[in-house]
Design a protein around this motif. Structure first.
Motif, PDB file in Angstrom:
ATOM      1  N   ASP A 109       0.875  -1.181   0.000  1.00  0.00           N
ATOM      2  CA  ASP A 109       0.000   0.000   0.000  1.00  0.00           C
ATOM      3  C   ASP A 109       0.909   1.227   0.000  1.00  0.00           C
ATOM      4  O   ASP A 109       1.545   1.540   0.999  1.00  0.00           O
ATOM      5  CB  ASP A 109      -0.886  -0.024   1.250  1.00  0.00           C
ATOM      6  CG  ASP A 109      -1.814   1.189   1.331  1.00  0.00           C
ATOM      7  OD1 ASP A 109      -1.659   2.111   0.505  1.00  0.00           O
ATOM      8  OD2 ASP A 109      -2.676   1.203   2.220  1.00  0.00           O
ATOM      9  N   THR A 110       0.975   1.915  -1.139  1.00  0.00           N
ATOM     10  CA  THR A 110       1.893   3.056  -1.265  1.00  0.00           C
ATOM     11  C   THR A 110       1.176   4.402  -1.169  1.00  0.00           C
ATOM     12  O   THR A 110       1.730   5.426  -1.561  1.00  0.00           O
ATOM     13  CB  THR A 110       2.654   2.983  -2.600  1.00  0.00           C
ATOM     14  OG1 THR A 110       1.704   3.063  -3.683  1.00  0.00           O
ATOM     15  CG2 THR A 110       3.428   1.690  -2.724  1.00  0.00           C
ATOM     16  N   ARG A 111      -0.043   4.411  -0.672  1.00  0.00           N
ATOM     17  CA  ARG A 111      -0.794   5.664  -0.589  1.00  0.00           C
ATOM     18  C   ARG A 111      -1.195   6.061   0.832  1.00  0.00           C
ATOM     19  O   ARG A 111      -1.107   7.233   1.192  1.00  0.00           O
ATOM     20  CB  ARG A 111      -2.071   5.562  -1.463  1.00  0.00           C
ATOM     21  CG  ARG A 111      -1.799   5.592  -2.962  1.00  0.00           C
ATOM     22  CD  ARG A 111      -1.265   6.950  -3.392  1.00  0.00           C
ATOM     23  NE  ARG A 111      -0.900   6.981  -4.791  1.00  0.00           N
ATOM     24  CZ  ARG A 111      -1.732   7.281  -5.783  1.00  0.00           C
ATOM     25  NH1 ARG A 111      -2.996   7.544  -5.511  1.00  0.00           N
ATOM     26  NH2 ARG A 111      -1.308   7.309  -7.029  1.00  0.00           N
ATOM     27  N   TYR A 112      -1.641   5.119   1.649  1.00  0.00           N
ATOM     28  CA  TYR A 112      -2.245   5.468   2.930  1.00  0.00           C
ATOM     29  C   TYR A 112      -1.300   6.252   3.831  1.00  0.00           C
ATOM     30  O   TYR A 112      -1.684   7.250   4.446  1.00  0.00           O
ATOM     31  CB  TYR A 112      -2.733   4.211   3.644  1.00  0.00           C
ATOM     32  CG  TYR A 112      -3.515   4.494   4.907  1.00  0.00           C
ATOM     33  CD1 TYR A 112      -4.873   4.800   4.843  1.00  0.00           C
ATOM     34  CD2 TYR A 112      -2.896   4.479   6.148  1.00  0.00           C
ATOM     35  CE1 TYR A 112      -5.592   5.076   5.992  1.00  0.00           C
ATOM     36  CE2 TYR A 112      -3.606   4.749   7.306  1.00  0.00           C
ATOM     37  CZ  TYR A 112      -4.949   5.045   7.224  1.00  0.00           C
ATOM     38  OH  TYR A 112      -5.653   5.328   8.361  1.00  0.00           O
TER      39      TYR A 112
ATOM     40  N   ASN B 245      12.733   6.575 -12.771  1.00  0.00           N
ATOM     41  CA  ASN B 245      12.527   7.908 -12.213  1.00  0.00           C
ATOM     42  C   ASN B 245      12.245   8.861 -13.371  1.00  0.00           C
ATOM     43  O   ASN B 245      13.091   9.663 -13.760  1.00  0.00           O
ATOM     44  CB  ASN B 245      13.757   8.367 -11.424  1.00  0.00           C
ATOM     45  CG  ASN B 245      13.536   9.710 -10.748  1.00  0.00           C
ATOM     46  OD1 ASN B 245      12.425  10.234 -10.737  1.00  0.00           O
ATOM     47  ND2 ASN B 245      14.596  10.272 -10.199  1.00  0.00           N
ATOM     48  N   LEU B 246      11.064   8.742 -13.945  1.00  0.00           N
ATOM     49  CA  LEU B 246      10.706   9.535 -15.119  1.00  0.00           C
ATOM     50  C   LEU B 246      10.751  11.024 -14.827  1.00  0.00           C
ATOM     51  O   LEU B 246      11.141  11.827 -15.682  1.00  0.00           O
ATOM     52  CB  LEU B 246       9.310   9.128 -15.597  1.00  0.00           C
ATOM     53  CG  LEU B 246       8.844   9.693 -16.938  1.00  0.00           C
ATOM     54  CD1 LEU B 246       9.712   9.165 -18.079  1.00  0.00           C
ATOM     55  CD2 LEU B 246       7.381   9.360 -17.187  1.00  0.00           C
TER      56      LEU B 246
ATOM     57  N   SER C 280       6.470   8.317  -8.013  1.00  0.00           N
ATOM     58  CA  SER C 280       7.298   7.109  -8.053  1.00  0.00           C
ATOM     59  C   SER C 280       8.098   6.997  -6.756  1.00  0.00           C
ATOM     60  O   SER C 280       8.224   7.965  -5.998  1.00  0.00           O
ATOM     61  CB  SER C 280       8.260   7.134  -9.245  1.00  0.00           C
ATOM     62  OG  SER C 280       9.266   8.120  -9.066  1.00  0.00           O
ATOM     63  N   TRP C 281       8.663   5.820  -6.518  1.00  0.00           N
ATOM     64  CA  TRP C 281       9.518   5.629  -5.351  1.00  0.00           C
ATOM     65  C   TRP C 281      10.752   6.518  -5.431  1.00  0.00           C
ATOM     66  O   TRP C 281      11.295   6.929  -4.401  1.00  0.00           O
ATOM     67  CB  TRP C 281       9.948   4.163  -5.253  1.00  0.00           C
ATOM     68  CG  TRP C 281       8.960   3.266  -4.580  1.00  0.00           C
ATOM     69  CD1 TRP C 281       7.829   2.733  -5.133  1.00  0.00           C
ATOM     70  CD2 TRP C 281       9.001   2.788  -3.232  1.00  0.00           C
ATOM     71  NE1 TRP C 281       7.161   1.953  -4.211  1.00  0.00           N
ATOM     72  CE2 TRP C 281       7.874   1.961  -3.037  1.00  0.00           C
ATOM     73  CE3 TRP C 281       9.898   2.959  -2.174  1.00  0.00           C
ATOM     74  CZ2 TRP C 281       7.606   1.330  -1.828  1.00  0.00           C
ATOM     75  CZ3 TRP C 281       9.634   2.325  -0.967  1.00  0.00           C
ATOM     76  CH2 TRP C 281       8.506   1.531  -0.797  1.00  0.00           C
TER      77      TRP C 281
ATOM     78  N   GLU D 168      13.401   6.346   1.142  1.00  0.00           N
ATOM     79  CA  GLU D 168      12.511   5.190   1.246  1.00  0.00           C
ATOM     80  C   GLU D 168      12.895   4.108   0.246  1.00  0.00           C
ATOM     81  O   GLU D 168      12.894   2.914   0.563  1.00  0.00           O
ATOM     82  CB  GLU D 168      11.055   5.617   0.995  1.00  0.00           C
ATOM     83  CG  GLU D 168      10.396   6.305   2.153  1.00  0.00           C
ATOM     84  CD  GLU D 168       9.964   5.347   3.256  1.00  0.00           C
ATOM     85  OE1 GLU D 168       8.851   4.789   3.195  1.00  0.00           O
ATOM     86  OE2 GLU D 168      10.760   5.176   4.191  1.00  0.00           O
ATOM     87  N   ARG D 169      13.238   4.518  -0.974  1.00  0.00           N
ATOM     88  CA  ARG D 169      13.609   3.529  -1.981  1.00  0.00           C
ATOM     89  C   ARG D 169      14.917   2.839  -1.604  1.00  0.00           C
ATOM     90  O   ARG D 169      15.050   1.620  -1.753  1.00  0.00           O
ATOM     91  CB  ARG D 169      13.721   4.167  -3.370  1.00  0.00           C
ATOM     92  CG  ARG D 169      13.948   3.121  -4.454  1.00  0.00           C
ATOM     93  CD  ARG D 169      13.843   3.690  -5.840  1.00  0.00           C
ATOM     94  NE  ARG D 169      14.973   4.543  -6.178  1.00  0.00           N
ATOM     95  CZ  ARG D 169      15.290   4.874  -7.435  1.00  0.00           C
ATOM     96  NH1 ARG D 169      14.554   4.435  -8.443  1.00  0.00           N
ATOM     97  NH2 ARG D 169      16.319   5.660  -7.673  1.00  0.00           N
TER      98      ARG D 169
END
Length: 279
Positions: free
Chosen positions: A15-18, A61-62, A74-75, A81-82
């Motif tokens: 879960d990358t949003r909460y 990493n656009l 993106s991460w 964190e990445r």
């Protein structure tokens, strides 16, 4: 966990949003409870492959090469964190990890060789209902493909299996992972497919490639650029920002051309007026 002993595949969905902090904060994505859970899962019973699902891209990493024109989530926009994610995968000694992701409305396969002791693949399939090329009139779709080709992407995997030269796909697409357990050694094929199920991009390699090896034991040293290892932020300035330079350069040429045309028209009008007065 799926499959019998010796053919096990573990799937982890993040879960990358909460818990995510604002984009420019370089703060948290997962939050402490989820980090603790992820560590337990990675250090738990082993599997031949581990697929980690992330709603946003992990490897590419656009934003680093399309800014200041536009940015995507993106991460890579949370570097600490990445890096923590890569360190956790590395320290867990878990083999066979690869990522699946989406969100950006186009498909690509990326690879990072300096995050762990083996290559980390990220298969981005996006999207089934909305895509970058379908968001513009058909006459501009070739322009979108040209821009995709011009975008610097040191992490993208380029192969002869790509439908387009950029090795990205801007039409609706989905991803596929096939594992051939009967091959010696077992092999995995990761693909992007169009709505008809035809492959538009893909790579195939033995699962043993996703294990620590001497080639990846030592991280890159020095400052020389290396594909699939050097980050987009480490690209030479002119290369990194060539899209923005091309865009603003085109606007500047257009404005200058219009200004010269206006000046020429005004000069011609004045000359014509003088001739009329003389007549």
């Amino acid at each position: 966990m799926f499959g019998p002993e010796g053919k096990r595949v573990k799937v982890i969905m993040l879960d990358t949003r909460y818990h995510r902090d604002p984009l420019l904060s370089d703060g948290a994505i997962l939050g402490d409870p989820q980090w603790q859970w992820l560590e337990r899962e990675l250090r738990g019973p082993q599997s031949e492959m581990t697929i980690i699902g992330s709603s946003i891209q992990v490897v590419s990493n656009l934003s680093a090469t399309t800014g200041p024109l536009f940015y995507v989530e993106s991460w890579a926009r949370f570097p600490r964190e990445r890096e923590r994610l890569f360190r956790l995968i590395d320290s867990s000694k878990r083999n066979g990890v690869l990522f699946i992701s989406g969100d950006v409305h186009f498909g690509e396969i990326a690879r990072f060789d300096c995050g762990a002791q083996y290559p980390l693949y990220d298969i981005t399939s996006s999207g089934l209902t909305q895509s970058v090329e379908n968001s513009v009139p058909a006459v501009f779709q070739s322009v979108m493909r040209l821009l995709a080709w011009l975008t610097p992407t040191p992490m993208r995997v380029f192969s002869p299996n790509c439908r387009h030269k950029s090795c990205s796909y801007g039409q609706p697409n989905f991803g596929a992972i096939e594992i051939d357990w009967n091959a010696v050694p077992p092999r995995v094929k990761i693909e992007l497919r169009d709505l008809h199920g035809n492959s538009v991009d893909g790579v195939e390699f033995p699962i043993s490639e996703l294990k620590p090896s001497n080639a990846h034991a030592n991280k890159k040293e020095g400052h020389s650029f290396e594909a699939h290892c050097s980050l987009e932020t480490e690209l030479p300035w002119l290369v990194r920002y060539r899209l923005a330079l091309l865009f603003f350069g085109t606007i500047a040429v257009f404005v200058i051309a219009v200004a010269l045309l206006v000046i020429a028209c005004c000069s011609a009008t004045k000359l014509f007026t003088r001739k009329c007065k003389m007549a």
